[in-house]
Design a protein around this motif. Structure first.
Motif, short mmCIF file in Angstrom:
data_model
loop_
_atom_site.label_atom_id
_atom_site.label_comp_id
_atom_site.label_asym_id
_atom_site.label_seq_id
_atom_site.Cartn_x
_atom_site.Cartn_y
_atom_site.Cartn_z
N GLY A 1 32.79 -26.54 -3.32
CA GLY A 1 32.32 -26.74 -4.65
C GLY A 1 31.05 -28.47 -4.57
N ASP A 2 31.89 -29.24 -3.61
CA ASP A 2 30.80 -30.35 -3.57
C ASP A 2 30.00 -30.03 -1.97
N ALA A 3 30.18 -29.02 -1.12
CA ALA A 3 29.97 -29.63 -0.34
C ALA A 3 27.59 -28.57 -1.06
N THR A 4 28.23 -27.87 -1.79
CA THR A 4 26.96 -26.74 -2.91
C THR A 4 26.78 -27.97 -2.99
N ALA A 5 27.36 -28.47 -3.97
CA ALA A 5 26.04 -29.38 -4.88
C ALA A 5 25.74 -30.37 -3.70
N MET A 6 25.86 -30.65 -2.82
CA MET A 6 25.27 -32.00 -1.56
C MET A 6 23.86 -30.86 -0.87
N TYR A 7 24.21 -29.06 -1.27
CA TYR A 7 23.18 -28.96 -0.92
C TYR A 7 22.31 -28.37 -1.29
N LEU A 8 22.89 -28.67 -2.41
CA LEU A 8 21.10 -28.39 -3.42
C LEU A 8 20.75 -29.08 -3.76
N GLN A 9 21.22 -29.99 -3.82
CA GLN A 9 20.82 -31.65 -4.09
C GLN A 9 19.48 -31.93 -3.30
N ARG A 10 20.22 -31.35 -1.81
CA ARG A 10 19.20 -32.04 -0.95
C ARG A 10 17.70 -30.82 -1.16
N GLN A 11 18.29 -29.98 -1.11
CA GLN A 11 17.03 -28.81 -1.64
C GLN A 11 15.99 -29.30 -2.69
N ILE A 12 16.61 -29.80 -3.99
CA ILE A 12 15.96 -30.15 -5.38
C ILE A 12 15.84 -31.06 -4.89
N HIS A 13 15.78 -32.29 -4.25
CA HIS A 13 15.14 -33.72 -3.75
C HIS A 13 13.57 -33.69 -3.70
N SER A 14 13.16 -32.96 -2.92
CA SER A 14 11.96 -33.02 -3.33
C SER A 14 10.84 -32.38 -4.07
#
Lengths: 197, 197
Positions: free
Chosen positions: B148-161
Protein backbone atom coordinates in the motif's frame (compact mmCIF):
# COMPACT_ATOMS: atom_id res chain seq x y z
CA UNK A 1 -23.69 3.65 0.11
CA UNK A 2 -24.63 0.20 1.37
CA UNK A 3 -23.39 -3.11 -0.04
CA UNK A 4 -25.30 -4.03 -3.24
CA UNK A 5 -27.86 -6.76 -2.51
CA UNK A 6 -26.26 -9.51 -4.67
CA UNK A 7 -22.98 -9.00 -2.79
CA UNK A 8 -24.49 -9.10 0.69
CA UNK A 9 -26.54 -12.15 -0.30
CA UNK A 10 -23.43 -14.06 -1.40
CA UNK A 11 -21.59 -13.01 1.77
CA UNK A 12 -24.52 -14.36 3.81
CA UNK A 13 -24.53 -17.68 1.96
CA UNK A 14 -20.79 -18.13 2.47
CA UNK A 15 -21.07 -17.22 6.15
CA UNK A 16 -23.56 -20.07 6.65
CA UNK A 17 -20.86 -22.63 5.81
CA UNK A 18 -18.95 -24.28 8.65
CA UNK A 19 -15.66 -22.57 9.53
CA UNK A 20 -16.41 -19.43 7.49
CA UNK A 21 -17.13 -16.28 9.49
CA UNK A 22 -18.51 -12.99 8.14
CA UNK A 23 -15.02 -11.58 7.41
CA UNK A 24 -13.88 -14.64 5.45
CA UNK A 25 -17.22 -14.66 3.66
CA UNK A 26 -16.69 -11.06 2.52
CA UNK A 27 -13.13 -11.84 1.46
CA UNK A 28 -14.28 -14.84 -0.61
CA UNK A 29 -17.05 -12.79 -2.23
CA UNK A 30 -14.76 -9.95 -3.26
CA UNK A 31 -12.17 -12.43 -4.45
CA UNK A 32 -14.75 -14.10 -6.71
CA UNK A 33 -15.86 -10.69 -7.96
CA UNK A 34 -12.41 -10.02 -9.41
CA UNK A 35 -11.34 -13.47 -10.48
CA UNK A 36 -12.54 -14.11 -14.00
CA UNK A 37 -14.83 -17.13 -14.18
CA UNK A 38 -14.10 -18.68 -10.77
CA UNK A 39 -17.62 -17.74 -9.59
CA UNK A 40 -19.25 -19.44 -12.61
CA UNK A 41 -17.08 -22.53 -12.18
CA UNK A 42 -18.01 -22.79 -8.51
CA UNK A 43 -21.72 -22.29 -9.26
CA UNK A 44 -21.57 -24.96 -12.00
CA UNK A 45 -19.74 -27.41 -9.74
CA UNK A 46 -22.36 -26.89 -7.01
CA UNK A 47 -25.28 -27.45 -9.39
CA UNK A 48 -23.57 -30.44 -10.96
CA UNK A 49 -22.98 -32.05 -7.59
CA UNK A 50 -26.60 -31.58 -6.52
CA UNK A 51 -27.87 -33.05 -9.78
CA UNK A 52 -25.54 -36.02 -10.12
CA UNK A 53 -24.79 -37.20 -6.60
CA UNK A 54 -27.32 -39.49 -4.90
CA UNK A 55 -27.17 -41.76 -1.88
CA UNK A 56 -26.88 -45.53 -2.28
CA UNK A 57 -30.12 -47.02 -0.87
CA UNK A 58 -28.18 -49.93 0.61
CA UNK A 59 -25.20 -48.35 2.37
CA UNK A 60 -26.16 -44.63 2.15
CA UNK A 61 -22.77 -43.66 0.80
CA UNK A 62 -22.63 -41.01 -1.95
CA UNK A 63 -22.66 -42.33 -5.49
CA UNK A 64 -23.58 -41.56 -9.07
CA UNK A 65 -25.44 -44.89 -9.54
CA UNK A 66 -27.63 -46.85 -7.15
CA UNK A 67 -26.50 -49.29 -5.80
CA UNK A 68 -23.02 -47.81 -5.40
CA UNK A 69 -19.88 -49.39 -6.88
CA UNK A 70 -18.99 -51.07 -3.58
CA UNK A 71 -22.44 -52.56 -2.86
CA UNK A 72 -22.68 -53.74 -6.50
CA UNK A 73 -19.24 -55.40 -6.45
CA UNK A 74 -19.53 -59.21 -6.10
CA UNK A 75 -15.85 -59.44 -5.08
CA UNK A 76 -16.42 -57.51 -1.83
CA UNK A 77 -17.24 -59.49 1.31
CA UNK A 78 -20.89 -58.66 1.85
CA UNK A 79 -20.84 -60.57 5.13
CA UNK A 80 -18.69 -57.87 6.76
CA UNK A 81 -20.17 -54.38 7.24
CA UNK A 82 -18.04 -51.44 8.37
CA UNK A 83 -20.23 -48.76 10.00
CA UNK A 84 -18.93 -45.19 9.59
CA UNK A 85 -20.31 -41.72 10.26
CA UNK A 86 -19.64 -39.96 6.95
CA UNK A 87 -18.86 -40.62 3.25
CA UNK A 88 -15.42 -39.06 3.89
CA UNK A 89 -14.70 -41.94 6.30
CA UNK A 90 -15.38 -44.44 3.51
CA UNK A 91 -12.87 -42.62 1.30
CA UNK A 92 -10.26 -42.70 4.08
CA UNK A 93 -10.72 -46.46 4.65
CA UNK A 94 -10.74 -47.23 0.92
CA UNK A 95 -7.44 -45.37 0.62
CA UNK A 96 -5.82 -47.97 2.93
CA UNK A 97 -6.83 -50.66 0.41
CA UNK A 98 -6.98 -53.19 3.24
CA UNK A 99 -10.72 -53.53 3.85
CA UNK A 100 -12.59 -55.94 1.56
CA UNK A 101 -16.05 -55.75 3.14
CA UNK A 102 -18.89 -53.28 2.53
CA UNK A 103 -19.98 -50.13 4.34
CA UNK A 104 -22.91 -48.54 6.11
CA UNK A 105 -22.86 -44.72 6.35
CA UNK A 106 -24.85 -43.45 9.34
CA UNK A 107 -24.86 -39.81 8.24
CA UNK A 108 -23.45 -38.52 11.52
CA UNK A 109 -23.12 -39.52 15.17
CA UNK A 110 -25.51 -39.35 18.11
CA UNK A 111 -25.35 -35.87 19.61
CA UNK A 112 -28.36 -35.09 21.82
CA UNK A 113 -26.99 -31.60 22.61
CA UNK A 114 -27.18 -30.67 18.93
CA UNK A 115 -30.43 -32.54 18.46
CA UNK A 116 -29.03 -35.54 16.55
CA UNK A 117 -30.99 -38.55 17.81
CA UNK A 118 -30.99 -42.23 16.74
CA UNK A 119 -33.85 -41.66 14.28
CA UNK A 120 -31.80 -38.98 12.45
CA UNK A 121 -29.15 -41.57 11.56
CA UNK A 122 -29.44 -44.59 9.27
CA UNK A 123 -29.57 -46.96 12.27
CA UNK A 124 -32.90 -48.71 11.59
CA UNK A 125 -31.67 -49.27 8.00
CA UNK A 126 -28.52 -50.91 9.40
CA UNK A 127 -30.57 -53.21 11.64
CA UNK A 128 -32.69 -54.24 8.65
CA UNK A 129 -29.50 -55.20 6.78
CA UNK A 130 -28.23 -57.15 9.79
CA UNK A 131 -31.52 -59.02 10.26
CA UNK A 132 -31.17 -60.22 6.65
CA UNK A 133 -29.03 -62.97 8.20
CA UNK A 134 -26.05 -62.91 5.86
CA UNK A 135 -23.84 -60.63 7.93
CA UNK A 136 -21.13 -62.23 10.07
CA UNK A 137 -19.28 -59.21 11.39
CA UNK A 138 -20.06 -55.56 12.06
CA UNK A 139 -17.05 -53.25 12.48
CA UNK A 140 -18.01 -50.09 14.33
CA UNK A 141 -15.73 -47.44 12.85
CA UNK A 142 -17.36 -44.30 14.25
CA UNK A 143 -14.97 -41.48 15.19
CA UNK A 144 -12.77 -41.90 18.29
CA UNK A 145 -14.49 -39.09 20.18
CA UNK A 146 -17.37 -38.68 22.63
CA UNK A 147 -20.16 -38.75 20.05
CA UNK A 148 -18.59 -41.55 18.05
CA UNK A 149 -18.12 -43.69 21.16
CA UNK A 150 -21.68 -43.05 22.31
CA UNK A 151 -22.96 -44.05 18.87
CA UNK A 152 -20.86 -47.23 18.90
CA UNK A 153 -22.17 -48.14 22.40
CA UNK A 154 -25.74 -47.54 21.29
CA UNK A 155 -25.29 -49.67 18.15
CA UNK A 156 -23.55 -52.44 20.08
CA UNK A 157 -26.56 -52.68 22.42
CA UNK A 158 -28.96 -52.84 19.43
CA UNK A 159 -26.90 -55.47 17.61
CA UNK A 160 -26.27 -57.61 20.72
CA UNK A 161 -29.54 -59.54 20.48
CA UNK A 162 -28.78 -60.52 16.86
CA UNK A 163 -25.61 -62.38 18.01
CA UNK A 164 -23.46 -61.01 15.21
CA UNK A 165 -19.76 -60.49 15.93
CA UNK A 166 -19.32 -56.78 16.66
CA UNK A 167 -15.88 -55.15 16.73
CA UNK A 168 -14.50 -51.65 17.19
CA UNK A 169 -11.35 -50.17 15.58
CA UNK A 170 -8.23 -50.36 17.79
CA UNK A 171 -7.16 -47.37 19.87
CA UNK A 172 -3.55 -46.50 20.47
CA UNK A 173 -0.67 -44.29 19.46
CA UNK A 174 -0.95 -42.91 15.92
CA UNK A 175 1.88 -43.70 13.48
CA UNK A 176 4.52 -41.00 13.32
CA UNK A 177 3.28 -39.62 16.64
CA UNK A 178 5.51 -38.72 19.55
CA UNK A 179 4.90 -40.56 22.83
CA UNK A 180 5.67 -37.50 24.96
CA UNK A 181 2.98 -35.48 23.19
CA UNK A 182 0.26 -38.16 23.31
CA UNK A 183 -2.76 -37.18 25.43
CA UNK A 184 -3.65 -39.19 28.54
CA UNK A 185 -6.65 -40.99 27.02
CA UNK A 186 -4.69 -42.12 23.94
CA UNK A 187 -1.82 -43.32 26.13
CA UNK A 188 -4.19 -45.14 28.52
CA UNK A 189 -5.88 -46.87 25.55
CA UNK A 190 -2.47 -47.77 24.10
CA UNK A 191 -1.58 -49.51 27.39
CA UNK A 192 -4.94 -51.27 27.63
CA UNK A 193 -4.64 -52.52 24.07
CA UNK A 194 -0.96 -53.63 24.27
CA UNK A 195 -0.07 -56.83 22.47
CA UNK A 196 2.51 -59.62 22.71
CA UNK A 197 5.40 -59.09 20.29
CA UNK B 1 -13.72 -46.63 -4.83
CA UNK B 2 -12.57 -43.18 -5.85
CA UNK B 3 -14.38 -39.94 -5.12
CA UNK B 4 -17.23 -39.37 -7.64
CA UNK B 5 -16.21 -36.77 -10.22
CA UNK B 6 -18.80 -34.09 -9.26
CA UNK B 7 -17.54 -34.25 -5.66
CA UNK B 8 -13.85 -33.99 -6.51
CA UNK B 9 -14.64 -31.17 -8.93
CA UNK B 10 -16.42 -29.15 -6.23
CA UNK B 11 -13.59 -29.84 -3.76
CA UNK B 12 -11.11 -28.52 -6.36
CA UNK B 13 -13.16 -25.36 -6.96
CA UNK B 14 -13.40 -24.64 -3.23
CA UNK B 15 -9.67 -25.30 -2.77
CA UNK B 16 -8.89 -22.56 -5.33
CA UNK B 17 -10.39 -19.92 -3.04
CA UNK B 18 -8.06 -17.94 -0.77
CA UNK B 19 -7.71 -19.35 2.74
CA UNK B 20 -9.37 -22.67 1.88
CA UNK B 21 -7.07 -25.69 1.78
CA UNK B 22 -7.92 -29.17 0.44
CA UNK B 23 -9.20 -30.40 3.83
CA UNK B 24 -11.55 -27.45 4.35
CA UNK B 25 -12.67 -27.77 0.74
CA UNK B 26 -13.64 -31.41 1.33
CA UNK B 27 -15.40 -30.49 4.56
CA UNK B 28 -17.42 -27.73 2.83
CA UNK B 29 -18.35 -30.07 -0.03
CA UNK B 30 -19.60 -32.84 2.25
CA UNK B 31 -21.43 -30.30 4.38
CA UNK B 32 -23.26 -28.98 1.30
CA UNK B 33 -24.06 -32.53 0.25
CA UNK B 34 -26.07 -33.10 3.41
CA UNK B 35 -27.53 -29.68 4.01
CA UNK B 36 -30.84 -29.38 2.14
CA UNK B 37 -30.77 -26.52 -0.33
CA UNK B 38 -27.64 -24.69 0.87
CA UNK B 39 -25.77 -25.75 -2.30
CA UNK B 40 -28.54 -24.41 -4.57
CA UNK B 41 -28.71 -21.16 -2.61
CA UNK B 42 -24.97 -20.67 -2.88
CA UNK B 43 -24.99 -21.48 -6.61
CA UNK B 44 -27.86 -19.01 -7.15
CA UNK B 45 -26.14 -16.28 -5.14
CA UNK B 46 -22.94 -16.74 -7.18
CA UNK B 47 -24.77 -16.56 -10.52
CA UNK B 48 -26.82 -13.60 -9.35
CA UNK B 49 -23.71 -11.71 -8.30
CA UNK B 50 -21.96 -12.34 -11.61
CA UNK B 51 -25.02 -11.20 -13.56
CA UNK B 52 -25.96 -8.10 -11.59
CA UNK B 53 -22.72 -6.63 -10.30
CA UNK B 54 -20.73 -4.40 -12.63
CA UNK B 55 -17.91 -1.91 -12.13
CA UNK B 56 -18.58 1.81 -12.21
CA UNK B 57 -16.69 3.16 -15.25
CA UNK B 58 -15.78 6.32 -13.32
CA UNK B 59 -14.52 5.08 -9.94
CA UNK B 60 -14.33 1.28 -10.62
CA UNK B 61 -16.23 0.49 -7.47
CA UNK B 62 -18.78 -2.35 -7.64
CA UNK B 63 -22.32 -1.30 -8.42
CA UNK B 64 -25.63 -2.39 -9.92
CA UNK B 65 -25.93 0.73 -12.10
CA UNK B 66 -23.30 2.69 -13.96
CA UNK B 67 -22.33 5.31 -12.81
CA UNK B 68 -22.50 4.11 -9.21
CA UNK B 69 -24.64 5.79 -6.55
CA UNK B 70 -21.69 7.77 -5.19
CA UNK B 71 -20.42 9.06 -8.56
CA UNK B 72 -24.02 9.94 -9.57
CA UNK B 73 -24.73 11.82 -6.32
CA UNK B 74 -24.56 15.64 -6.88
CA UNK B 75 -24.28 16.19 -3.10
CA UNK B 76 -20.87 14.49 -2.90
CA UNK B 77 -17.75 16.65 -3.29
CA UNK B 78 -16.47 15.60 -6.69
CA UNK B 79 -13.37 17.75 -6.18
CA UNK B 80 -12.02 15.35 -3.56
CA UNK B 81 -11.08 11.81 -4.62
CA UNK B 82 -10.18 9.14 -2.09
CA UNK B 83 -8.02 6.44 -3.70
CA UNK B 84 -8.44 2.94 -2.21
CA UNK B 85 -7.32 -0.56 -3.15
CA UNK B 86 -10.58 -2.52 -2.96
CA UNK B 87 -14.38 -2.08 -2.93
CA UNK B 88 -14.32 -3.34 0.68
CA UNK B 89 -12.28 -0.26 1.60
CA UNK B 90 -15.04 1.99 0.19
CA UNK B 91 -17.56 0.19 2.40
CA UNK B 92 -15.33 0.65 5.46
CA UNK B 93 -14.91 4.40 4.81
CA UNK B 94 -18.63 4.88 4.01
CA UNK B 95 -19.44 3.25 7.35
CA UNK B 96 -17.66 6.11 9.15
CA UNK B 97 -20.09 8.53 7.48
CA UNK B 98 -17.43 11.24 7.65
CA UNK B 99 -16.15 11.38 4.08
CA UNK B 100 -18.17 13.46 1.61
CA UNK B 101 -15.95 13.14 -1.47
CA UNK B 102 -15.86 10.44 -4.14
CA UNK B 103 -13.67 7.37 -4.61
CA UNK B 104 -11.31 5.71 -7.02
CA UNK B 105 -10.83 1.95 -6.60
CA UNK B 106 -7.45 0.76 -7.90
CA UNK B 107 -8.31 -2.93 -7.80
CA UNK B 108 -5.27 -3.87 -5.71
CA UNK B 109 -1.82 -2.57 -4.80
CA UNK B 110 1.53 -2.69 -6.59
CA UNK B 111 3.18 -6.03 -5.85
CA UNK B 112 5.98 -6.83 -8.32
CA UNK B 113 6.71 -10.16 -6.57
CA UNK B 114 3.20 -11.37 -7.36
CA UNK B 115 3.24 -9.76 -10.79
CA UNK B 116 0.91 -6.84 -9.99
CA UNK B 117 2.32 -3.88 -11.93
CA UNK B 118 1.05 -0.31 -12.44
CA UNK B 119 -0.79 -1.26 -15.65
CA UNK B 120 -2.81 -3.92 -13.76
CA UNK B 121 -4.33 -1.24 -11.54
CA UNK B 122 -6.72 1.58 -12.49
CA UNK B 123 -3.91 4.14 -12.27
CA UNK B 124 -4.05 5.60 -15.79
CA UNK B 125 -7.84 5.98 -15.31
CA UNK B 126 -7.15 7.92 -12.10
CA UNK B 127 -4.71 10.23 -13.89
CA UNK B 128 -7.31 10.90 -16.61
CA UNK B 129 -9.80 11.91 -13.91
CA UNK B 130 -7.22 14.19 -12.27
CA UNK B 131 -6.25 15.85 -15.56
CA UNK B 132 -9.92 16.79 -15.99
CA UNK B 133 -8.97 19.80 -13.85
CA UNK B 134 -11.83 19.77 -11.35
CA UNK B 135 -10.08 17.81 -8.61
CA UNK B 136 -8.59 19.75 -5.70
CA UNK B 137 -7.47 16.97 -3.38
CA UNK B 138 -6.44 13.35 -3.72
CA UNK B 139 -6.46 11.31 -0.49
CA UNK B 140 -4.27 8.23 -0.84
CA UNK B 141 -6.01 5.65 1.35
CA UNK B 142 -4.12 2.52 0.28
CA UNK B 143 -3.47 -0.04 3.02
CA UNK B 144 -0.89 0.77 5.71
CA UNK B 145 1.47 -2.01 4.61
CA UNK B 146 4.45 -2.43 2.29
CA UNK B 147 2.44 -2.77 -0.94
CA UNK B 148 0.00 0.00 0.00
CA UNK B 149 2.83 2.39 0.86
CA UNK B 150 4.68 1.58 -2.36
CA UNK B 151 1.48 2.23 -4.33
CA UNK B 152 0.93 5.55 -2.55
CA UNK B 153 4.53 6.61 -3.24
CA UNK B 154 4.16 5.70 -6.91
CA UNK B 155 0.87 7.60 -7.21
CA UNK B 156 2.26 10.62 -5.40
CA UNK B 157 5.10 10.82 -7.94
CA UNK B 158 2.63 10.59 -10.84
CA UNK B 159 0.28 13.20 -9.38
CA UNK B 160 3.08 15.59 -8.35
CA UNK B 161 3.35 17.27 -11.78
CA UNK B 162 -0.40 18.03 -11.77
CA UNK B 163 0.00 20.20 -8.64
CA UNK B 164 -3.06 18.77 -6.92
CA UNK B 165 -3.03 18.58 -3.13
CA UNK B 166 -2.16 14.97 -2.25
CA UNK B 167 -2.64 13.61 1.28
CA UNK B 168 -2.24 10.24 2.98
CA UNK B 169 -4.32 8.90 5.91
CA UNK B 170 -2.76 9.48 9.36
CA UNK B 171 -0.73 6.75 11.04
CA UNK B 172 -0.79 6.17 14.77
CA UNK B 173 -2.19 4.12 17.59
CA UNK B 174 -5.53 2.47 16.81
CA UNK B 175 -8.50 3.26 19.05
CA UNK B 176 -8.97 0.73 21.81
CA UNK B 177 -5.40 -0.45 21.35
CA UNK B 178 -2.92 -0.99 24.13
CA UNK B 179 0.30 1.05 23.97
CA UNK B 180 2.42 -1.76 25.35
CA UNK B 181 1.31 -4.09 22.58
CA UNK B 182 1.78 -1.60 19.72
CA UNK B 183 4.48 -2.64 17.25
CA UNK B 184 7.58 -0.45 16.78
CA UNK B 185 6.54 0.98 13.42
CA UNK B 186 3.10 2.02 14.67
CA UNK B 187 4.61 3.60 17.77
CA UNK B 188 7.29 5.41 15.74
CA UNK B 189 4.61 6.76 13.39
CA UNK B 190 2.49 7.81 16.37
CA UNK B 191 5.42 9.85 17.73
CA UNK B 192 6.19 11.38 14.32
CA UNK B 193 2.56 12.38 13.86
CA UNK B 194 1.98 13.72 17.40
CA UNK B 195 -0.15 16.87 17.66
CA UNK B 196 -0.59 19.83 20.01
CA UNK B 197 -3.47 19.31 22.43
Amino acid sequence: MTTPEPISRLIEEFAKLPGIGPKSAARLTFYLLRSGNAAENLADALTDMRQRIIFCTTCFNITEQNPCAICANPNREHSCICVVEEPLDVLAIERTGGFKGVYHVLGGALNPLEGVMAEDLKISELLVRLRGGKVEEVILATNPNLEGDATAMYLQRQIHSLSIRTTRLARGLPMGGDLEYADEVTLTRAFEGRREM
